[in-house]
Enzyme design. Sequence first.
Site, short mmCIF file in Angstrom:
data_model
loop_
_atom_site.label_atom_id
_atom_site.label_comp_id
_atom_site.label_asym_id
_atom_site.label_seq_id
_atom_site.Cartn_x
_atom_site.Cartn_y
_atom_site.Cartn_z
CB VAL A 8 -0.98 0.03 1.20
CG1 VAL A 8 -2.03 -1.07 1.07
CG2 VAL A 8 -0.24 -0.08 2.52
CB SER A 9 0.51 4.49 -1.59
OG SER A 9 0.42 3.84 -2.83
CB THR A 10 -0.34 6.23 2.91
OG1 THR A 10 -1.67 5.73 2.92
CG2 THR A 10 -0.15 7.13 1.70
CD GLN A 13 -3.36 3.55 0.83
OE1 GLN A 13 -2.20 3.25 0.60
NE2 GLN A 13 -4.20 3.97 -0.11
#
Length: 140
Positions: A8-10, A13
């Site tokens: 996931v990017s962050t 999340q």
Amino acid sequence: MLIGYVRVSTDDQNLNLQKDALIKYGVDERNIFSDKTSGSKDKRVGLDKAIEFLKNGDTLVVWKLDRLGRSLAHLIDVITNLKNRNVSFVSITEGMDTTTASGELFFHIFGALAQFERSLIQERVKAGLESAKLRGIRGG
């Protein structure tokens, strides 16, 4: 052996959707590596560990191709590296499975793209050297 990779990017999340899909596919939860970072970063600790863990004959499984990487160059590098190590690749969402005939075609396409990229780089270097030579500069 099936080895999974999720990303996931962050930090806010969560990885549950991807992990659930990999486990349902047959990946042992203990063999799932993860990152919480942007896909635009080529160096990711979890991905590096997953690739290092893979052995001849294993399969790397991701939920979706964009979880592996966002840039074409990075995807080509990873897929080519897997092929050279006799490691298969599966992307569940896109239905890509390199253990099948159509999946093998996928590997060949990535290989062709890698060769095309190398040729483009060579052409740019040659053009740059020729341009510099016209200006009296040697070596670029």
